[in-house]
Design a protein around this motif. Structure first.
Motif, PDB file in Angstrom:
ATOM      1  N   THR A  30     -10.626  17.106  -1.084  1.00  0.00           N
ATOM      2  CA  THR A  30     -10.385  17.140   0.357  1.00  0.00           C
ATOM      3  C   THR A  30     -11.607  16.659   1.133  1.00  0.00           C
ATOM      4  O   THR A  30     -11.490  16.333   2.302  1.00  0.00           O
ATOM      5  N   SER A  31     -12.757  16.602   0.488  1.00  0.00           N
ATOM      6  CA  SER A  31     -13.944  16.132   1.188  1.00  0.00           C
ATOM      7  C   SER A  31     -13.944  14.614   1.311  1.00  0.00           C
ATOM      8  O   SER A  31     -14.717  14.043   2.050  1.00  0.00           O
ATOM      9  N   ASP A  32     -13.062  13.956   0.580  1.00  0.00           N
ATOM     10  CA  ASP A  32     -13.001  12.502   0.654  1.00  0.00           C
ATOM     11  C   ASP A  32     -12.278  12.087   1.931  1.00  0.00           C
ATOM     12  O   ASP A  32     -11.191  12.575   2.203  1.00  0.00           O
ATOM     13  N   PRO A  33     -12.887  11.192   2.704  1.00  0.00           N
ATOM     14  CA  PRO A  33     -12.251  10.816   3.977  1.00  0.00           C
ATOM     15  C   PRO A  33     -11.038   9.921   3.796  1.00  0.00           C
ATOM     16  O   PRO A  33     -10.219   9.791   4.699  1.00  0.00           O
ATOM     17  N   LEU A  34     -10.927   9.281   2.649  1.00  0.00           N
ATOM     18  CA  LEU A  34      -9.806   8.367   2.421  1.00  0.00           C
ATOM     19  C   LEU A  34      -8.777   8.989   1.495  1.00  0.00           C
ATOM     20  O   LEU A  34      -9.106   9.791   0.630  1.00  0.00           O
ATOM     21  N   ILE A  35      -7.552   8.568   1.702  1.00  0.00           N
ATOM     22  CA  ILE A  35      -6.494   8.985   0.775  1.00  0.00           C
ATOM     23  C   ILE A  35      -5.654   7.755   0.460  1.00  0.00           C
ATOM     24  O   ILE A  35      -5.375   6.939   1.344  1.00  0.00           O
ATOM     25  N   ALA A  36      -5.293   7.617  -0.802  1.00  0.00           N
ATOM     26  CA  ALA A  36      -4.425   6.501  -1.173  1.00  0.00           C
ATOM     27  C   ALA A  36      -3.027   6.772  -0.635  1.00  0.00           C
ATOM     28  O   ALA A  36      -2.518   7.887  -0.732  1.00  0.00           O
ATOM     29  N   ALA A  37      -2.437   5.730  -0.059  1.00  0.00           N
ATOM     30  CA  ALA A  37      -1.140   5.899   0.589  1.00  0.00           C
ATOM     31  C   ALA A  37      -0.116   6.510  -0.355  1.00  0.00           C
ATOM     32  O   ALA A  37       0.707   7.325   0.063  1.00  0.00           O
ATOM     33  N   ASP A  38      -0.207   6.139  -1.626  1.00  0.00           N
ATOM     34  CA  ASP A  38       0.806   6.646  -2.550  1.00  0.00           C
ATOM     35  C   ASP A  38       0.515   8.073  -3.002  1.00  0.00           C
ATOM     36  O   ASP A  38       1.234   8.623  -3.811  1.00  0.00           O
ATOM     37  N   ARG A  39      -0.575   8.636  -2.484  1.00  0.00           N
ATOM     38  CA  ARG A  39      -0.875  10.021  -2.821  1.00  0.00           C
ATOM     39  C   ARG A  39      -0.726  10.969  -1.633  1.00  0.00           C
ATOM     40  O   ARG A  39      -1.076  12.146  -1.726  1.00  0.00           O
ATOM     41  N   VAL A  40      -0.267  10.425  -0.537  1.00  0.00           N
ATOM     42  CA  VAL A  40      -0.122  11.243   0.671  1.00  0.00           C
ATOM     43  C   VAL A  40       0.901  12.352   0.456  1.00  0.00           C
ATOM     44  O   VAL A  40       0.749  13.470   0.942  1.00  0.00           O
ATOM     45  N   ARG A  49      -4.544 -19.138   2.580  1.00  0.00           N
ATOM     46  CA  ARG A  49      -4.236 -19.906   3.792  1.00  0.00           C
ATOM     47  C   ARG A  49      -3.254 -21.041   3.540  1.00  0.00           C
ATOM     48  O   ARG A  49      -2.577 -21.506   4.456  1.00  0.00           O
ATOM     49  N   ALA A  50      -3.203 -21.483   2.294  1.00  0.00           N
ATOM     50  CA  ALA A  50      -2.288 -22.572   1.952  1.00  0.00           C
ATOM     51  C   ALA A  50      -0.869 -22.062   1.693  1.00  0.00           C
ATOM     52  O   ALA A  50       0.035 -22.850   1.404  1.00  0.00           O
ATOM     53  N   GLY A  51      -0.682 -20.746   1.797  1.00  0.00           N
ATOM     54  CA  GLY A  51       0.644 -20.184   1.578  1.00  0.00           C
ATOM     55  C   GLY A  51       0.965 -19.951   0.116  1.00  0.00           C
ATOM     56  O   GLY A  51       2.113 -19.677  -0.236  1.00  0.00           O
ATOM     57  N   GLU A  52      -0.046 -20.085  -0.753  1.00  0.00           N
ATOM     58  CA  GLU A  52       0.170 -19.812  -2.175  1.00  0.00           C
ATOM     59  C   GLU A  52      -0.003 -18.319  -2.445  1.00  0.00           C
ATOM     60  O   GLU A  52      -0.952 -17.702  -1.963  1.00  0.00           O
ATOM     61  N   LYS A  53       0.903 -17.783  -3.234  1.00  0.00           N
ATOM     62  CA  LYS A  53       0.818 -16.352  -3.537  1.00  0.00           C
ATOM     63  C   LYS A  53      -0.326 -16.070  -4.498  1.00  0.00           C
ATOM     64  O   LYS A  53      -0.436 -16.695  -5.566  1.00  0.00           O
ATOM     65  N   LEU A  54      -1.192 -15.169  -4.101  1.00  0.00           N
ATOM     66  CA  LEU A  54      -2.330 -14.794  -4.936  1.00  0.00           C
ATOM     67  C   LEU A  54      -2.039 -13.544  -5.759  1.00  0.00           C
ATOM     68  O   LEU A  54      -2.474 -13.419  -6.893  1.00  0.00           O
ATOM     69  N   GLY A  55      -1.343 -12.642  -5.143  1.00  0.00           N
ATOM     70  CA  GLY A  55      -1.079 -11.377  -5.823  1.00  0.00           C
ATOM     71  C   GLY A  55      -0.340 -10.429  -4.905  1.00  0.00           C
ATOM     72  O   GLY A  55       0.419 -10.877  -4.050  1.00  0.00           O
ATOM     73  N   THR A  56      -0.576  -9.143  -5.084  1.00  0.00           N
ATOM     74  CA  THR A  56       0.153  -8.142  -4.323  1.00  0.00           C
ATOM     75  C   THR A  56      -0.774  -7.021  -3.857  1.00  0.00           C
ATOM     76  O   THR A  56      -1.821  -6.781  -4.449  1.00  0.00           O
ATOM     77  N   VAL A  57      -0.354  -6.407  -2.775  1.00  0.00           N
ATOM     78  CA  VAL A  57      -1.016  -5.167  -2.354  1.00  0.00           C
ATOM     79  C   VAL A  57      -0.429  -4.034  -3.188  1.00  0.00           C
ATOM     80  O   VAL A  57       0.781  -3.825  -3.195  1.00  0.00           O
ATOM     81  N   ASP A  58      -1.295  -3.334  -3.904  1.00  0.00           N
ATOM     82  CA  ASP A  58      -0.821  -2.242  -4.756  1.00  0.00           C
ATOM     83  C   ASP A  58      -0.871  -0.899  -4.052  1.00  0.00           C
ATOM     84  O   ASP A  58      -0.149   0.030  -4.411  1.00  0.00           O
ATOM     85  N   ASN A  59      -1.768  -0.804  -3.091  1.00  0.00           N
ATOM     86  CA  ASN A  59      -1.948   0.481  -2.440  1.00  0.00           C
ATOM     87  C   ASN A  59      -2.742   0.269  -1.154  1.00  0.00           C
ATOM     88  O   ASN A  59      -3.281  -0.818  -0.928  1.00  0.00           O
ATOM     89  N   ILE A  60      -2.788   1.285  -0.335  1.00  0.00           N
ATOM     90  CA  ILE A  60      -3.594   1.247   0.880  1.00  0.00           C
ATOM     91  C   ILE A  60      -4.418   2.516   0.923  1.00  0.00           C
ATOM     92  O   ILE A  60      -3.895   3.609   0.684  1.00  0.00           O
ATOM     93  N   MET A  61      -5.715   2.358   1.187  1.00  0.00           N
ATOM     94  CA  MET A  61      -6.539   3.541   1.387  1.00  0.00           C
ATOM     95  C   MET A  61      -6.578   3.830   2.884  1.00  0.00           C
ATOM     96  O   MET A  61      -6.965   2.970   3.682  1.00  0.00           O
ATOM     97  N   ILE A  62      -6.167   5.024   3.243  1.00  0.00           N
ATOM     98  CA  ILE A  62      -5.995   5.421   4.634  1.00  0.00           C
ATOM     99  C   ILE A  62      -7.036   6.462   5.020  1.00  0.00           C
ATOM    100  O   ILE A  62      -7.321   7.369   4.232  1.00  0.00           O
ATOM    101  N   ASP A  63      -7.591   6.311   6.208  1.00  0.00           N
ATOM    102  CA  ASP A  63      -8.463   7.358   6.732  1.00  0.00           C
ATOM    103  C   ASP A  63      -7.595   8.556   7.119  1.00  0.00           C
ATOM    104  O   ASP A  63      -6.675   8.424   7.931  1.00  0.00           O
ATOM    105  N   LYS A  64      -7.893   9.704   6.524  1.00  0.00           N
ATOM    106  CA  LYS A  64      -7.025  10.872   6.719  1.00  0.00           C
ATOM    107  C   LYS A  64      -6.941  11.293   8.175  1.00  0.00           C
ATOM    108  O   LYS A  64      -5.914  11.779   8.628  1.00  0.00           O
ATOM    109  N   VAL A  65      -8.052  11.151   8.885  1.00  0.00           N
ATOM    110  CA  VAL A  65      -8.102  11.638  10.254  1.00  0.00           C
ATOM    111  C   VAL A  65      -7.383  10.694  11.213  1.00  0.00           C
ATOM    112  O   VAL A  65      -6.487  11.086  11.954  1.00  0.00           O
TER     113      VAL A  65
END
Lengths: 122, 122
Positions: free
Chosen positions: A8-18, B26-42
């Motif tokens: 809980t001290s970590d400011p970030l949380i992975a979206a898939d762990r919310v 920028r050329a519109g070529e697929k590089l990969g995927t977003v697997d997750n997002i790290m979110i600020d809890k606050v």
């Protein structure tokens, strides 16, 4: 990354762990959990926290979208606090978990209006 | 909510459905995927997009944290665009998917510094 997001001290949380982050009322009583977050694709900003209250209030397993501004993260509790009256929650917009729910601007506006916050959709 | 988040015209995406959103150059070529997002809890704000490039660049299945400011959502493509040179990506900070990776302020700063963006951690 399981180690990280359980601290809980970590400011970030992975979206898939919310999922499962606790939600409390002002008295520190647990109301339920955040099941998901609706994110604006462009800004990356959380717009709604999707909550469930478990058996609380007899609401069962419905999903309650709350404008993100209603949720305050409390580091001490390790979860979110909402300053909402029980009656407000009882009458709040929600949908069944199993619904193939369709999120529309109209629905979003009705949620924002219910909580009396500036609408994301305007 | 599966119906909703698969529509690229929808401005919102459920956090647990982010996985698999395409990333293009920028050329519109697929590089990969977003697997997750790290979110600020606050604040509820996305701070890093965690990407994988698949086999691209021979980088295998490593996870690449990118400062969110590097990702632009392109409605037409239905995915994110990064304006980064192949060489920049090749040398970027990453970690193995199966690592019990520990996200520290030091690591975060090294990522922010690599992409020359103001650090979230300062």
């Amino acid at each position: 990354m399981s180690d990280v997001t359980e601290r809980t001290s970590d400011p970030l949380i992975a979206a898939d762990r919310v999922t499962g982050t606790a939600v409390y009322n002002r008295a520190g009583e647990k109301l339920g959990t955040v099941d998901n977050i609706m994110i604006d694709k462009v800004s990356g900003k959380a717009i709604y926290g999707i909550m469930s209250f478990g058996g609380f209030l007899g609401i069962g397993e419905n999903q309650f979208p709350l404008p993100w501004s209603q949720l305050s993260y409390d580091k001490r509790l390790g979860g979110y606090v909402v300053d909402l009256d029980k009656r407000v929650l009882e009458g709040a917009p929600s949908y069944a978990r199993d619904d193939r729910f369709e999120w529309t601007p109209e629905y979003g506006r009705s949620v924002d209006k219910y909580y009396r916050v500036p609408s994301y959709w305007d």
